[in-house]
Design a protein around this motif. Structure first.
Motif, mmCIF file in Angstrom:
data_model
loop_
_atom_site.group_PDB
_atom_site.id
_atom_site.type_symbol
_atom_site.label_atom_id
_atom_site.label_comp_id
_atom_site.label_asym_id
_atom_site.label_seq_id
_atom_site.Cartn_x
_atom_site.Cartn_y
_atom_site.Cartn_z
ATOM 1 N N LYS A 89 0.860 -1.187 0.000
ATOM 2 C CA LYS A 89 0.000 0.000 0.000
ATOM 3 C C LYS A 89 0.896 1.237 0.000
ATOM 4 N N ALA A 90 0.721 2.087 -0.984
ATOM 5 C CA ALA A 90 1.521 3.310 -1.061
ATOM 6 C C ALA A 90 0.676 4.408 -1.695
ATOM 7 N N ASN A 91 0.500 5.489 -0.970
ATOM 8 C CA ASN A 91 -0.220 6.630 -1.517
ATOM 9 C C ASN A 91 0.765 7.551 -2.226
ATOM 10 N N ILE A 92 0.327 8.101 -3.358
ATOM 11 C CA ILE A 92 1.193 8.979 -4.148
ATOM 12 C C ILE A 92 0.501 10.324 -4.357
ATOM 13 N N VAL A 93 1.309 11.354 -4.603
ATOM 14 C CA VAL A 93 0.800 12.690 -4.905
ATOM 15 C C VAL A 93 1.302 13.073 -6.288
ATOM 16 N N ILE A 94 0.369 13.464 -7.152
ATOM 17 C CA ILE A 94 0.693 13.867 -8.520
ATOM 18 C C ILE A 94 0.296 15.329 -8.666
ATOM 19 N N ASP A 95 1.252 16.161 -9.009
ATOM 20 C CA ASP A 95 0.972 17.586 -9.202
ATOM 21 C C ASP A 95 0.421 17.799 -10.608
ATOM 22 N N GLN A 96 -0.791 18.310 -10.666
ATOM 23 C CA GLN A 96 -1.468 18.569 -11.941
ATOM 24 C C GLN A 96 -0.587 19.452 -12.824
ATOM 25 N N GLY A 97 -0.454 19.082 -14.114
ATOM 26 C CA GLY A 97 0.289 19.892 -15.070
ATOM 27 C C GLY A 97 1.794 19.716 -15.035
ATOM 28 N N THR A 98 2.286 18.725 -14.271
ATOM 29 C CA THR A 98 3.737 18.485 -14.208
ATOM 30 C C THR A 98 4.055 17.069 -14.668
ATOM 31 N N ALA A 100 -4.085 7.951 -5.189
ATOM 32 C CA ALA A 100 -3.318 8.956 -5.923
ATOM 33 C C ALA A 100 -4.051 10.282 -5.740
ATOM 34 N N THR A 101 -3.386 11.234 -5.116
ATOM 35 C CA THR A 101 -3.985 12.556 -4.911
ATOM 36 C C THR A 101 -3.443 13.496 -5.986
ATOM 37 N N ILE A 102 -4.352 14.065 -6.783
ATOM 38 C CA ILE A 102 -3.958 15.032 -7.806
ATOM 39 C C ILE A 102 -4.122 16.419 -7.187
ATOM 40 N N THR A 103 -2.999 17.147 -7.060
ATOM 41 C CA THR A 103 -3.053 18.491 -6.486
ATOM 42 C C THR A 103 -3.295 19.506 -7.603
ATOM 43 N N PRO A 104 -4.122 20.526 -7.359
ATOM 44 C CA PRO A 104 -4.457 21.476 -8.419
ATOM 45 C C PRO A 104 -3.280 22.360 -8.805
ATOM 46 N N GLU A 105 -3.242 22.667 -10.089
ATOM 47 C CA GLU A 105 -2.179 23.517 -10.628
ATOM 48 C C GLU A 105 -2.615 24.980 -10.589
#
Length: 114
Positions: A7-16, A106-111
């Motif tokens: 189990k691994a949570n990831i953060v993806i920055d929108q637009g990168t 996977a959490t997508i953070t807003p750009e």
């Protein structure tokens, strides 16, 4: 045997450009030789969503190091709506045995900068 479904949570920055590396190890903690394996992974808004975003997956050289890199190009992340998603990555051996490597949120953070 090797450990599966970490189990691994990831953060993806929108637009990168997003990349992360997974190291596959056996029960003793040694790298698994991934020669002959294929891999696939997706993120979806919900488990039941019919729309998926495929990760680009590559095996690091040499494959005996057990490293797999997941990537999403900025042209892809720019089109993901900010919020929480689910994802997983599976590998398939040359003997056609499929195993789940990793799963999580996977959490997508807003750009802001566009």
């Amino acid at each position: 045997d090797y450990e599966m479904a970490i189990k691994a949570n990831i953060v993806i920055d929108q637009g990168t450009d997003f990349t992360t590396t997974i190291t596959v190890t056996d029960d003793a903690g040694d790298a698994v030789d991934l020669t002959g394996y294929t891999a696939s992974g997706q993120t979806r808004k919900h488990y039941s969503s019919t729309t998926a975003t495929d990760f680009t997956i590559s095996f690091d050289t040499p494959r005996t190091d057990g490293n797999i890199t997941l990537a999403l190009d900025r042209s892809v992340t720019a089109n993901l709506v900010a919020g929480r998603y689910v994802y997983d990555v599976e590998i398939t051996s040359s003997a056609n045995v499929r195993s789940r490597l990793v799963e999580g949120i996977a959490t997508i953070t807003p750009e802001v900068t566009r």
